[in-house]
Every structure is written in structure tokens, then in C-alpha cells.
Design an enzyme around this catalytic site. Structure first.
Site, mmCIF file in Angstrom:
data_model
loop_
_atom_site.group_PDB
_atom_site.id
_atom_site.type_symbol
_atom_site.label_atom_id
_atom_site.label_comp_id
_atom_site.label_asym_id
_atom_site.label_seq_id
_atom_site.Cartn_x
_atom_site.Cartn_y
_atom_site.Cartn_z
ATOM 1 N N TRP A 361 0.891 -1.082 0.525
ATOM 2 C CA TRP A 361 0.159 0.487 0.100
ATOM 3 C C TRP A 361 0.605 0.987 -0.245
ATOM 4 O O TRP A 361 0.150 2.655 -0.365
ATOM 5 C CB TRP A 361 -0.697 0.048 0.782
ATOM 6 C CG TRP A 361 -0.230 -0.031 3.018
ATOM 7 C CD1 TRP A 361 0.608 -1.010 3.222
ATOM 8 C CD2 TRP A 361 -0.034 1.523 3.160
ATOM 9 N NE1 TRP A 361 0.696 -0.525 4.553
ATOM 10 C CE2 TRP A 361 1.067 1.151 4.615
ATOM 11 C CE3 TRP A 361 -0.799 2.636 2.963
ATOM 12 C CZ2 TRP A 361 0.954 1.759 5.410
ATOM 13 C CZ3 TRP A 361 -0.019 3.698 4.296
ATOM 14 C CH2 TRP A 361 0.710 3.358 4.868
ATOM 15 N N ASP A 362 2.009 0.630 0.525
ATOM 16 C CA ASP A 362 3.185 1.860 0.480
ATOM 17 C C ASP A 362 3.227 3.229 -1.207
ATOM 18 O O ASP A 362 2.981 4.705 -1.465
ATOM 19 C CB ASP A 362 4.518 1.944 0.716
ATOM 20 C CG ASP A 362 4.852 0.859 1.873
ATOM 21 O OD1 ASP A 362 3.633 0.583 2.641
ATOM 22 O OD2 ASP A 362 5.663 0.495 2.171
ATOM 23 N N GLU A 487 2.777 -1.300 12.620
ATOM 24 C CA GLU A 487 2.313 -3.072 12.621
ATOM 25 C C GLU A 487 3.010 -3.841 13.847
ATOM 26 O O GLU A 487 2.951 -4.405 14.252
ATOM 27 C CB GLU A 487 3.793 -3.087 11.947
ATOM 28 C CG GLU A 487 2.896 -3.193 10.538
ATOM 29 C CD GLU A 487 3.825 -3.264 9.090
ATOM 30 O OE1 GLU A 487 4.958 -3.680 9.195
ATOM 31 O OE2 GLU A 487 3.849 -2.427 7.928
ATOM 32 N N LYS A 590 5.812 1.849 15.757
ATOM 33 C CA LYS A 590 6.347 1.998 15.050
ATOM 34 C C LYS A 590 6.667 2.548 13.607
ATOM 35 O O LYS A 590 7.539 3.482 13.424
ATOM 36 C CB LYS A 590 6.040 0.295 14.274
ATOM 37 C CG LYS A 590 7.353 0.021 12.935
ATOM 38 C CD LYS A 590 6.826 -0.752 12.458
ATOM 39 C CE LYS A 590 8.387 -1.621 11.121
ATOM 40 N NZ LYS A 590 7.961 -2.912 10.499
ATOM 41 N N GLN A 591 5.773 3.035 13.407
ATOM 42 C CA GLN A 591 4.994 3.955 12.319
ATOM 43 C C GLN A 591 3.863 4.700 12.261
ATOM 44 O O GLN A 591 2.946 4.562 13.167
ATOM 45 C CB GLN A 591 5.207 3.896 10.960
ATOM 46 C CG GLN A 591 4.429 2.768 10.464
ATOM 47 C CD GLN A 591 4.134 1.542 9.533
ATOM 48 O OE1 GLN A 591 5.351 1.458 8.853
ATOM 49 N NE2 GLN A 591 3.806 1.379 8.045
#
Length: 780
Positions: A361-362, A487, A590-591
Site C-alpha cells: 500500500w506504500d 505494525e 513503529k510508524q
């Protein structure tokens, strides 16, 4: 990699000395690609190298997946990109000794990736064991104008004594097995020699190989030819077998004499075409390449790049390294997409085998929005590939007992290939992310969604959200068991990013049906279904923590135990030091997840909420993912933390040139490349195309004196320049019409010869800049 002290520094990535320790990352950085074929930036000779390879988008092999415990709906096999026949190697032997820079350290060595020429140039000077001084020069290009063509100009010169030179230049299949991180020995066995020979032939200076993958059935043809300039008395011969074509040149070189060649390589692939057709395709491409010749190919390459930079260049005054990094990132976006054909762009493009070559999806989230504003036709081809996989997404939804379509988290051919469902199948936000890419493209280009299959995608993704919606006794609507972009927090209820993106997806689908009523009947969309989408969107629950005054990333997140960042400051990346059973129920990110919602769903947050949410999650986000810095840059800029936005922009832009994640050897981070440009344009530039209206709100951090960028808006090239004196928006195409836009909320019109202007808005000083976990301040 160093920046030379002259004007070329803003356009060249330079290796000015041989660095064996950094070989893998450098090979990724110096890769040449056109989106159809890519060649790793290895030296011409076989060693030293970290990982050689020529890759083609869409060429992959199936491999076994291991499941200690079986389960319904698990993917049946994995997919991995595999190296096709590679012709980047030239074996050079001087007076019986192979050139190996580990044994003969060079007196001079330099390689230059030229972002305006689209070439990788090399010069190496060394002394042989017998004391003869030699010079090797080469230039490599992967054509951005002729998708099948790679060319290498190679020259070796004797400087001070007569030597015998033996040069072997070949094309080799099954010779570059990928580095396999999977410990299952069956995977390495399958991927070590993935191709089966179908035919081969050779003649005086080249030949053709045709192979097919054993399991996925993809046919690949490759051809090689040499244009040689050999001193009198030299001998040339070519041999071949089913896996190789090798041309050998033997000659003596007196002082000042040179052996010169141009090597032409052509590749083509198809899952349907037979060997005869594939061979015909590469022979036709070779005829075209030989007709253009080396100088013609170089000129064609420069013409493509001149056109690219005319519509995409950026200028950043006050930060030369950031200037180069942003141009490098834009060059990589071009390399990943210029000639892509019936295939996705992988997270690493064609720069390495990382993530097995999968797309995520990035790409729809960060690469495609940038391409829509820079290279809309390339973006359209990527969307057309995605919509072509809709039947496979419908099949996946049926496996999940859902209506509509569920797109994969990671894939090459459109099937889900992840064996870890908490991060893949549970990450249903992928469907809304993909839907957003279609509407973003339509908003920025002014083209109809139907041109790229967008109405079908929006309808089927809306249906999957409707099928998953859970209605409670109080009339609230929830999405349960989801994993958001972060994640480190998996399989949760009411992930805010997912819920807000699902809401947008439902409303976009309803709007698309209203705009294209002819598609409603074909897709079987009823009036009741349309009403249900709107109703679900209205009632979707968005959690809010009244005590802390922030949005939890998901239901209950702000009640999780805090992560002890100080005690665990040496434990990064966290996933490599702690079990997910511990990570999943801690306040560690994480992000950017909730912060990404602050950008993509900005209308759902007040400015005060945005500032509070950003400050809360800055303290808990460790950026173990390269996706995060660009997102944080945008939101920091919009809140007013301009210096912090600048710092995150630098991290996103320099992630590969400085190998900040320590994994660039596996391939470049294309989403970070796209994210860096978006951080500049949507963050410091304040660009927002939502609804097809162009809005800009430029800001300048203290460390930058001027920013300027170009983009394409609905068929017109625009140039935006911001200095301390203000912002100027110019229409670059003399024959185009005027462009209506908003600058800092005020309507303006720009036309050819009549730029739109506005003074620089200096926001009130924001609250103190938020802090990050110990040791996780912005890098670079």
C-alpha cells in the site's frame, strides 16, 4: 558518496573512492532502471560485489510457504522477484591476471550517477602485478525512451607498457540467485535457478537466450550484441549454451592503445507469448538500439530527462545535501515508473530483491500521489494495473466471507502472498488507501475515474467495508480486529486511521456512482446500498480519550502500558529485540498511524486536536519504518513546527543516500522517496488537492531561505516559489489556460505571464516542539 565542490554537486551522486564496506547500499543507490528493466549498480567486473542482478517488473517465481499450523485462507505459495539474464558483467584479464580491485587497489576510482544524463559513469586506474598501469572507463544506461534497451560503453587503455588483454563479455541466466532471508531451504532451492531454457543461439558478436520460470510460467527473452573497436591482430569469438552467451576478445595493447566496445542488451517478458514471439521482440528491440547507436541512445536519454526536470525540478536554498537528495528521490520515482508495463511498482522498485519485490500500500499511499502530480500518465498505468487485479481481490474477499473486494497487503501478481495474517489480512486499511489513490489521481489530473477503472475499485472496496461493519446496540458502527499502518499495534478494534479512511472510501464510492450512473447498473449498485454506505460513514465510531484530550490510535490504546524507552534505548529496531506479544499491547508506535490520519483525513480534526495528537504520538513513535518521517514532516509543518518538519524532511529524503535504516543494500525505499517530495510539497508547500481544488499554504523553516518546486495540475505545468518575501505561482506553458487556486485560503488566479502572488504567512509561534523517544530524534 560525496558531493563535489562545483555546480554539478546538485545533480550528481558520486563514489569518489572504493568502499568495500558499503558495497551493498552503493549498488542500490547506483542502480539504473526504467520501470521495465533495472540493473543493480555493481562494478563491471564480477567481484567485488554484494548482490548482482538485472530485474524486470512483473517477472517472479512462486516458492513454498511454511505453516507450522495450517489454516483456511492462507496463501498457498509465496512470490519473489528473480534476476533475469544479466549482461552487466565484463570479465577483464590483463597479462593473465583478472581485474579484482580487492587485490589491486586502485590509484584512482570514481563513479558518478548523473541525474540529468541518466547515466552511471566510471573511471578506474590501477597497476597490474607486473607493474603495468591501466585505465578503465565505462558508461552505463538503461534507456528511459526504449523500454527493452540497456547499453554499456566500455574502454580499457594501456598507459605505459604493452600488455595482453583478454575480455569476456556475456549474458548469463540463472547466474544471480537472490539473497534469501527465508530460512526454509525449499525457498532457496526454488529461487537459485528459477528459469528453464527454451532456446538459445549465437553468432559472431552476440546471441539470444529465451527462458521460462518453472512455476509461474513467465517467459523472458534476452539478447546481446557488441560493437567492437579492436586493435589490429585481435581475435573475437562467441560461444553459447542454454544459459549463457559469451563473447571473447583477445588482443595486445601498446602504450596509449585502447580496446573499446559498446554492449547492447535487450529484454522482454510475457506470461502468454511463446518463445518465438519473445525472441522476435528482443531482436526487434536490438535492431532499434543498433540503429540509434550509442550516441543516439544517450541523446534520447537526455531528452527524456530534460522533459522530466522541466516539470518536476525542486530547488532548496540553504541545504545543498537536501537539494541533491530530493533530486535523487525524484530521479528514482522516474526510474521506477517511466516504462512500467502490466506490472506493479515494488516497494524497492527494481533496485534490489528486498521484500521479495512485492508492492505494498506504500506505493498507492506515497509513490502514486507524487507521480499523479509529476507524471500523471505513469500514475495512470499503475492504477490500471491495480484495477486489472480486481477479480483477484474479489476472490480474496470471498475467501474472507466478505462482499466486494479485498486487495492484498503484499503481492506481485495481485494475490495475497503474506503468511503473517495479523499484519497482512488484518490490515484492511489497504483497501481504502488504494481507493484514495484513485480519487487523488482524478482530483489532480481532472480525468475521469473510468479511465483507470476507478469506479469499479471504489464500489467494490466500499462493499468490503459494508460487509465488515459491526453495529452495536446504541447505533454505533465499528470495525473490529483491524491492524492499522502501525505494525506494532495489531488486530485491534476501531483503529482511527482505518475507520476514517473507510468513511472516506464509502463516501467516495457513493459520489462516484452519482457521477457515473451508467456504471451503477453494471455493478449492481442499488439505491438501498448507496444509502447504506452514506449511513455507515456517518455512524462510524471514532474513539476519543476525554481524560488525555487526544485520539487513541485505536480503542483503548491510551490505556496500554507505556514503553520504557530510556531502559530500552539500545533495542532498535524494536521488532528485532522484543516479541510481538509484548509490543502489541504497549504504547509504542513503529510508524505514523494516527498521525497519518491527521494528514490524509485532516478535515476530521480541529487544529487544536491535531496539535495535541501530534505531540502525544511524537513521544511514542520510534520510526522503525522509513514511511514515518515524511508523514511526520507534513503534520509538523501544518501545526507550525517548521524546524521539526525540516528535520523530518531531511530524514525522509536522505534515507538511502545515508543508509539511515541500515538496509539500503536490499534496495531503495521508494515510498520514502515519494514521501520526501510530498513532505516538501504538501508539508512546507501546504499543497492540498482534495476535491479537485488546488490549495497552497507555503511556510519556510529557519534553516531554508527558499523552496521552489514544479508540478502538473490538470494538464498544466506550474512552478511554485517561496521566499521570505512571499510566494509566486507561475503557469509555465504559454498556450495553456489560467489556473484558479487558493493561497493561504485566499482565491488567486495564475495565467501564462501573470503569476499569482501572496506574502509569506508567518504563523504565530506554536507550543514548544514535541519531543521524541530517547535516541529517536530525526536523523540526518
Amino acid at each position: 558518496m560525496q558531493t563535489p565542490p562545483h555546480d554539478a554537486s546538485a545533480w550528481q551522486v558520486r563514489e569518489s573512492a572504493l568502499d568495500l564496506a558499503d558495497r551493498g547500499a552503493l549498488e542500490s543507490v547506483l542502480t539504473l532502471s526504467n520501470g521495465y528493466v533495472g540493473v543493480r549498480g555493481t562494478l563491471d567486473e564480477p567481484q567485488p560485489s554484494d548482490s548482482r542482478g538485472t530485474f524486470m517488473a512483473g517477472v517472479y517465481e512462486y516458492h513454498p510457504l511454511s505453516y507450522p499450523e495450517g489454516g483456511y485462507g492462507h496463501p498457498e505459495h509465496g512470490q519473489a522477484i528473480v534476476g533475469v539474464a544479466d549482461g552487466s558483467t565484463v570479465h577483464l584479464q590483463v597479462d593473465g591476471v583478472p581485474l579484482d580491485l580487492r587485490e589491486s587497489p586502485p590509484e584512482r576510482h570514481e563513479r558518478v550517477l548523473d541525474l540529468r544524463a541518466g547515466t552511471l559513469e566510471r573511471e578506474t586506474q590501477w597497476t597490474t602485478p607486473r607493474g603495468s598501469r591501466m585505465r578503465l572507463t565505462s558508461t552505463r544506461l538503461v534507456s528511459l525512451a526504449h523500454r527493452s534497451v540497456t547499453a554499456i560503453r566500455y574502454e580499457v587503455e594501456a598507459l605505459d607498457s604493452t600488455v595482453q588483454v583478454v575480455l569476456r563479455s556475456g549474458l548469463v541466466a540463472n547466474g544471480t540467485p537472490p539473497k534469501v532471508r527465508n530460512e526454509d531451504p525449499r525457498v532457496a532451492e526454488v529461487l537459485a535457478e528459477p528459469f528453464r531454457a527454451e532456446r538459445h543461439s549465437c553468432h559472431g558478436t552476440g546471441g539470444v537466450l529465451v527462458h521460462r520460470t518453472a512455476r509461474s510460467g513467465i517467459g523472458v527473452a534476452a539478447a546481446v550484441e557488441h560493437a567492437l573497436d579492436v586493435p589490429e591482430g585481435g581475435a573475437v569469438s562467441t560461444q553459447c549454451d542454454e544459459d549463457r552467451v559469451m563473447t571473447t576478445v583477445v588482443t595486445d595493447l601498446a602504450p596509449g592503445q585502447r580496446l573499446h566496445l559498446v554492449k547492447y542488451l535487450c529484454h522482454s517478458w510475457s506470461a502468454e507469448d511463446p518463445a518465438d514471439d519473445l525472441q522476435g521482440q528482443v531482436l526487434a528491440a536490438m535492431a532499434g538500439a543498433r540503429q540509434r547507436g550509442w550516441e543516439g541512445l544517450v541523446a534520447d536519454q537526455r531528452a527524456v530527462l530534460d522533459e522530466h526536470w522541466a516539470g518536476a525540478d525542486v530547488e532548496v536554498d540553504g541545504a545543498p545535501d537536501l537539494q541533491l537528495a530530493l533530486r535523487f528521490d525524484l530521479f528514482q520515482l522516474l526510474q521506477a515508473s517511466a516504462c512500467v508495463h502490466r506490472a506493479p511498482v515494488g516497494a524497492k522498485g527494481l533496485t534490489g530483491g528486498g521484500y521479495s519485490g512485492h508492492t505494498f500500500w506504500d506505493v498507492e499511499g506515497f509513490v502514486l500521489p507524487a507521480l499523479a502530480l509529476l507524471r500523471p500518465r505513469d500514475a495512470a498505468r499503475l492504477l490500471q494495473w491495480r484495477s486489472s487485479t480486481l477479480d483477484r481481490a474479489r476472490e480474496r474477499a470471498r475467501v474472507l466471507d466478505l462482499g466486494g473486494a479485498s486487495f492484498p497487503w503484499r503481492t506481485i501478481d495481485g494475490h495475497e502472498t503474506s503468511a503473517y495474517w495479523p499484519a497482512s489480512t488484518a490490515a484492511m486499511h489497504v483497501n481504502a488507501d488504494i481507493a484514495r489513490a484513485f480519487t487523488w489521481w482524478a482530483d489532480t489530473t481532472g480525468e475521469e475515474l473510468t479511465a483507470v477503472g476507478g469506479v469499479d475499485v471504489l464500489v467494490e472496496t466500499a462493499r468490503v467495508w459494508a460487509a465488515m461493519a459491526h453495529e452495536d446496540h446504541d447505533g454505533g458502527v465499528h470495525l473490529l480486529g483491524m491492524t492499522g499502518p502501525d505494525e506494532y499495534t495489531g488486530v485491534v478494534d476501531d483503529n482511527v486511521f482505518t475507520n476514517l479512511m473507510a468513511r472516506r472510501n464509502l463516501r467516495a464510492a457513493a459520489a462516484a456512482c452519482a457521477a457515473h450512473p451508467d456504471h451503477v447498473g453494471r455493478l449492481g449498485v442499488s439505491a438501498d446500498e448507496l444509502d447504506r454506505w452514506q449511513d455507515l460513514a456517518q455512524r462510524l465510531h471514532v474513539p476519543f480519550d476525554e481524560v488525555r484530550g487526544v485520539h487513541p490510535a485505536n480503542a483503548g490504546f491510551t490505556t496500554y502500558r507505556e514503553w520504557d524507552f530510556e531502559a530500552k534505548r539500545d533495542g532498535y529496531p524494536i521488532e528485532e529485540h522484543f516479541h510481538y506479544a509484548k509490543i502489541y499491547r504497549r504504547q509504542v508506535v513503529k510508524q505514523a498511524d494516527l498521525v497519518l490520519a491527521l494528514w490524509w483525513c485532516a478535515e476530521d480534526f480541529t487544529p487544536e486536536q491535531t496539535a495535541r495528537d501530534l505531540a502525544y504520538y511524537e513521544r511514542r513513535t520510534v520510526r522503525d519504518s522509513s514511511l514515518s518521517a515524511g508523514v511526520q514532516a507534513v503534520v509538523c509543518a501544518r501545526v507550525g513546527h517548521l524546524d521539526l518538519a525540516h528535520a523530518y524532511l531531511r530524514e525522509a529524503a536522505l534515507v538511502d543516500l545515508r543508509d539511515l535504516q541500515q538496509d539500503t543494500a536490499e534496495g531503495l525505499h521508494l515510498a520514502s522517496a515519494g514521501g520526501a517530495w510530498l513532505a516538501l510539497v504538501c508539508g512546507l508547500g501546504g499543497l492540498d488537492p482534495e476535491g479537485g481544488r488546488l490549495r497552497l499554504a507555503p511556510r519556510l523553516p529557519a534553516g531554508l531561505d527558499r523552496i521552489a518546486f514544479r508540478l502538473r495540475w490538470r494538464g498544466r505545468r506550474l512552478a511554485v516559489e517561496t521566499t521570505r518575501a512571499g510566494t509566486v505561482v507561475r503557469v509555465l506553458d504559454e498556450q495553456s489556460g489560467a489556473v484558479d487556486l487558493h493561497l493561504d485560503g485566499r482565491p488567486r488566479t495564475a495565467a501564462p505571464g501573470r503569476p499569482a502572488t501572496a506574502p509569506l504567512h508567518v504563523p504565530d509561534p506554536p507550543a514548544p516542539a514535541p519531543v521524541q523517544p530517547p535516541g529517536r530524534a530525526p536523523r540526518a
